[in-house]
Scaffold this motif. Structure first.
Motif, PDB file in Angstrom:
ATOM      1  N   MET A   1      39.095  35.372  25.199  1.00  0.00           N
ATOM      2  CA  MET A   1      37.978  34.976  26.061  1.00  0.00           C
ATOM      3  C   MET A   1      38.404  34.797  27.518  1.00  0.00           C
ATOM      4  SD  MET A   1      35.160  34.973  24.464  1.00  0.00           S
ATOM      5  CE  MET A   1      34.166  34.054  25.609  1.00  0.00           C
ATOM      6  N   THR A   2      39.588  34.279  27.737  1.00  0.00           N
ATOM      7  CA  THR A   2      40.013  34.041  29.114  1.00  0.00           C
ATOM      8  C   THR A   2      40.261  35.340  29.866  1.00  0.00           C
ATOM      9  OG1 THR A   2      42.313  33.828  28.400  1.00  0.00           O
ATOM     10  CG2 THR A   2      41.032  31.801  28.602  1.00  0.00           C
ATOM     11  N   LEU A   3      40.493  36.426  29.164  1.00  0.00           N
ATOM     12  CA  LEU A   3      40.687  37.707  29.844  1.00  0.00           C
ATOM     13  C   LEU A   3      39.415  38.191  30.517  1.00  0.00           C
ATOM     14  CD1 LEU A   3      42.998  39.807  27.505  1.00  0.00           C
ATOM     15  CD2 LEU A   3      43.529  38.797  29.719  1.00  0.00           C
ATOM     16  N   SER A   4      38.270  37.784  30.041  1.00  0.00           N
ATOM     17  CA  SER A   4      37.031  38.186  30.707  1.00  0.00           C
ATOM     18  C   SER A   4      36.584  37.137  31.724  1.00  0.00           C
ATOM     19  CB  SER A   4      35.929  38.422  29.680  1.00  0.00           C
ATOM     20  OG  SER A   4      35.603  37.214  29.014  1.00  0.00           O
ATOM     21  N   PHE A   5      36.947  35.882  31.503  1.00  0.00           N
ATOM     22  CA  PHE A   5      36.471  34.816  32.382  1.00  0.00           C
ATOM     23  C   PHE A   5      37.257  34.727  33.677  1.00  0.00           C
ATOM     24  CE2 PHE A   5      36.534  30.323  33.693  1.00  0.00           C
ATOM     25  CZ  PHE A   5      35.185  30.169  33.965  1.00  0.00           C
ATOM     26  N   ILE A   6      38.560  34.741  33.597  1.00  0.00           N
ATOM     27  CA  ILE A   6      39.410  34.536  34.778  1.00  0.00           C
ATOM     28  C   ILE A   6      39.236  35.638  35.825  1.00  0.00           C
ATOM     29  CG2 ILE A   6      41.805  34.280  35.563  1.00  0.00           C
ATOM     30  CD1 ILE A   6      40.699  31.850  34.075  1.00  0.00           C
ATOM     31  N   PRO A   7      39.246  36.926  35.469  1.00  0.00           N
ATOM     32  CA  PRO A   7      39.033  37.949  36.509  1.00  0.00           C
ATOM     33  C   PRO A   7      37.651  37.847  37.172  1.00  0.00           C
ATOM     34  CG  PRO A   7      39.964  38.945  34.558  1.00  0.00           C
ATOM     35  CD  PRO A   7      39.608  37.541  34.196  1.00  0.00           C
ATOM     36  N   LYS A   8      36.629  37.522  36.379  1.00  0.00           N
ATOM     37  CA  LYS A   8      35.290  37.352  36.966  1.00  0.00           C
ATOM     38  C   LYS A   8      35.274  36.177  37.933  1.00  0.00           C
ATOM     39  CE  LYS A   8      32.830  37.913  33.040  1.00  0.00           C
ATOM     40  NZ  LYS A   8      31.662  37.844  32.173  1.00  0.00           N
ATOM     41  N   LEU A   9      35.937  35.098  37.565  1.00  0.00           N
ATOM     42  CA  LEU A   9      35.987  33.927  38.434  1.00  0.00           C
ATOM     43  C   LEU A   9      36.673  34.257  39.753  1.00  0.00           C
ATOM     44  CD1 LEU A   9      35.436  30.873  38.658  1.00  0.00           C
ATOM     45  CD2 LEU A   9      37.712  30.514  37.711  1.00  0.00           C
ATOM     46  N   PHE A  10      37.807  34.944  39.690  1.00  0.00           N
ATOM     47  CA  PHE A  10      38.499  35.334  40.918  1.00  0.00           C
ATOM     48  C   PHE A  10      37.659  36.287  41.764  1.00  0.00           C
ATOM     49  CE2 PHE A  10      42.744  34.407  38.764  1.00  0.00           C
ATOM     50  CZ  PHE A  10      42.850  33.174  39.385  1.00  0.00           C
ATOM     51  N   ALA A  11      36.993  37.236  41.133  1.00  0.00           N
ATOM     52  CA  ALA A  11      36.171  38.191  41.877  1.00  0.00           C
ATOM     53  C   ALA A  11      34.996  37.489  42.548  1.00  0.00           C
ATOM     54  CB  ALA A  11      35.671  39.286  40.944  1.00  0.00           C
ATOM     55  N   ILE A  12      34.406  36.521  41.873  1.00  0.00           N
ATOM     56  CA  ILE A  12      33.278  35.790  42.456  1.00  0.00           C
ATOM     57  C   ILE A  12      33.746  34.941  43.632  1.00  0.00           C
ATOM     58  CG2 ILE A  12      31.638  33.923  41.995  1.00  0.00           C
ATOM     59  CD1 ILE A  12      31.271  35.150  39.197  1.00  0.00           C
ATOM     60  N   VAL A  13      34.898  34.296  43.495  1.00  0.00           N
ATOM     61  CA  VAL A  13      35.420  33.484  44.598  1.00  0.00           C
ATOM     62  C   VAL A  13      35.730  34.360  45.808  1.00  0.00           C
ATOM     63  CG1 VAL A  13      37.416  32.098  45.314  1.00  0.00           C
ATOM     64  CG2 VAL A  13      36.273  31.623  43.149  1.00  0.00           C
ATOM     65  N   ILE A  14      36.320  35.519  45.578  1.00  0.00           N
ATOM     66  CA  ILE A  14      36.616  36.439  46.686  1.00  0.00           C
ATOM     67  C   ILE A  14      35.321  36.932  47.334  1.00  0.00           C
ATOM     68  CG2 ILE A  14      37.553  38.729  47.223  1.00  0.00           C
ATOM     69  CD1 ILE A  14      39.747  38.105  45.125  1.00  0.00           C
ATOM     70  N   THR A  15      34.327  37.260  46.516  1.00  0.00           N
ATOM     71  CA  THR A  15      33.038  37.712  47.046  1.00  0.00           C
ATOM     72  C   THR A  15      32.378  36.626  47.881  1.00  0.00           C
ATOM     73  OG1 THR A  15      32.742  39.149  45.136  1.00  0.00           O
ATOM     74  CG2 THR A  15      30.782  38.650  46.432  1.00  0.00           C
ATOM     75  N   LEU A  16      32.404  35.398  47.394  1.00  0.00           N
ATOM     76  CA  LEU A  16      31.826  34.295  48.163  1.00  0.00           C
ATOM     77  C   LEU A  16      32.598  34.057  49.455  1.00  0.00           C
ATOM     78  CD1 LEU A  16      30.913  31.731  45.366  1.00  0.00           C
ATOM     79  CD2 LEU A  16      29.355  33.098  46.744  1.00  0.00           C
ATOM     80  N   GLY A  17      33.904  34.239  49.415  1.00  0.00           N
ATOM     81  CA  GLY A  17      34.696  34.087  50.628  1.00  0.00           C
ATOM     82  C   GLY A  17      34.371  35.142  51.671  1.00  0.00           C
ATOM     83  N   ILE A  18      34.147  36.363  51.218  1.00  0.00           N
ATOM     84  CA  ILE A  18      33.850  37.460  52.142  1.00  0.00           C
ATOM     85  C   ILE A  18      32.409  37.402  52.634  1.00  0.00           C
ATOM     86  CG2 ILE A  18      33.629  39.967  52.313  1.00  0.00           C
ATOM     87  CD1 ILE A  18      36.018  40.153  50.366  1.00  0.00           C
ATOM     88  N   LEU A  19      31.465  37.184  51.725  1.00  0.00           N
ATOM     89  CA  LEU A  19      30.045  37.263  52.068  1.00  0.00           C
ATOM     90  C   LEU A  19      29.370  35.902  52.239  1.00  0.00           C
ATOM     91  CD1 LEU A  19      28.949  40.142  49.672  1.00  0.00           C
ATOM     92  CD2 LEU A  19      29.480  40.279  52.098  1.00  0.00           C
ATOM     93  N   GLY A  20      30.147  34.816  52.145  1.00  0.00           N
ATOM     94  CA  GLY A  20      29.546  33.483  52.234  1.00  0.00           C
ATOM     95  C   GLY A  20      28.828  33.224  53.548  1.00  0.00           C
ATOM     96  N   GLY A  21      29.413  33.673  54.647  1.00  0.00           N
ATOM     97  CA  GLY A  21      28.775  33.479  55.951  1.00  0.00           C
ATOM     98  C   GLY A  21      27.449  34.212  56.061  1.00  0.00           C
ATOM     99  N   TRP A  22      27.421  35.438  55.551  1.00  0.00           N
ATOM    100  CA  TRP A  22      26.177  36.202  55.571  1.00  0.00           C
ATOM    101  C   TRP A  22      25.121  35.544  54.682  1.00  0.00           C
ATOM    102  CZ3 TRP A  22      23.952  38.805  51.368  1.00  0.00           C
ATOM    103  CH2 TRP A  22      22.820  39.553  51.689  1.00  0.00           C
ATOM    104  N   MET A  23      25.538  35.076  53.507  1.00  0.00           N
ATOM    105  CA  MET A  23      24.602  34.406  52.604  1.00  0.00           C
ATOM    106  C   MET A  23      24.019  33.153  53.252  1.00  0.00           C
ATOM    107  SD  MET A  23      26.589  34.618  49.013  1.00  0.00           S
ATOM    108  CE  MET A  23      26.877  36.144  48.169  1.00  0.00           C
ATOM    109  N   MET A  24      24.870  32.383  53.915  1.00  0.00           N
ATOM    110  CA  MET A  24      24.396  31.183  54.585  1.00  0.00           C
ATOM    111  C   MET A  24      23.448  31.543  55.722  1.00  0.00           C
ATOM    112  SD  MET A  24      24.392  27.964  54.446  1.00  0.00           S
ATOM    113  CE  MET A  24      25.753  27.578  53.397  1.00  0.00           C
ATOM    114  N   GLY A  25      23.728  32.626  56.428  1.00  0.00           N
ATOM    115  CA  GLY A  25      22.830  33.075  57.496  1.00  0.00           C
ATOM    116  C   GLY A  25      21.455  33.436  56.971  1.00  0.00           C
ATOM    117  N   VAL A  26      21.403  34.132  55.833  1.00  0.00           N
ATOM    118  CA  VAL A  26      20.114  34.481  55.229  1.00  0.00           C
ATOM    119  C   VAL A  26      19.345  33.218  54.860  1.00  0.00           C
ATOM    120  CG1 VAL A  26      19.034  35.544  53.201  1.00  0.00           C
ATOM    121  CG2 VAL A  26      20.876  36.728  54.386  1.00  0.00           C
ATOM    122  N   LEU A  27      20.038  32.249  54.285  1.00  0.00           N
ATOM    123  CA  LEU A  27      19.392  31.010  53.876  1.00  0.00           C
ATOM    124  C   LEU A  27      18.910  30.206  55.082  1.00  0.00           C
ATOM    125  CD1 LEU A  27      18.647  29.331  51.419  1.00  0.00           C
ATOM    126  CD2 LEU A  27      20.878  28.254  51.565  1.00  0.00           C
TER     127      LEU A  27
END
Length: 89
Positions: A47-73
């Motif tokens: 189970m952790t093989l599917s959870f951990i990579p998704k968690l890292f990818a989501i954190v990286i995505t939020l780090g890259i696009l977080g400013g844009w997301m906050m701007g939209v909001l």
């Protein structure tokens, strides 16, 4: 306040939610699909093989696009607060 104004505000809110959530959901979907294919190919069902990579990818995505997301909001919130006098009048 007429019903058309409420429908318009609801539509704008749904558009903002979709714009904010779509990148994160698509990244999680893509990573989950890749990990699922790798798990099926190697027959490792951990189970952790599917959870951990998704968690890292989501954190990286939020780090890259977080400013844009906050701007939209923030833009949506400014439009909503700015339209209050017109809605009440």
């Amino acid at each position: 306040m007429d019903s058309q104004a409420l429908i318009d505000i609801g539509r704008q809110a749904i558009e903002a939610v979709l714009m904010i959530s779509a990148p994160v959901l698509l990244v999680a979907l893509g990573v989950g699909l890749i990990v699922g294919v790798l798990q099926a190919a190697t027959q490792i069902q951990e189970m952790t093989l599917s959870f951990i990579p998704k968690l890292f990818a989501i954190v990286i995505t939020l780090g890259i696009l977080g400013g844009w997301m906050m701007g939209v909001l923030v833009d949506f919130t400014k439009r909503l607060v700015g339209s209050i006098p017109a809605l009440l009048g």
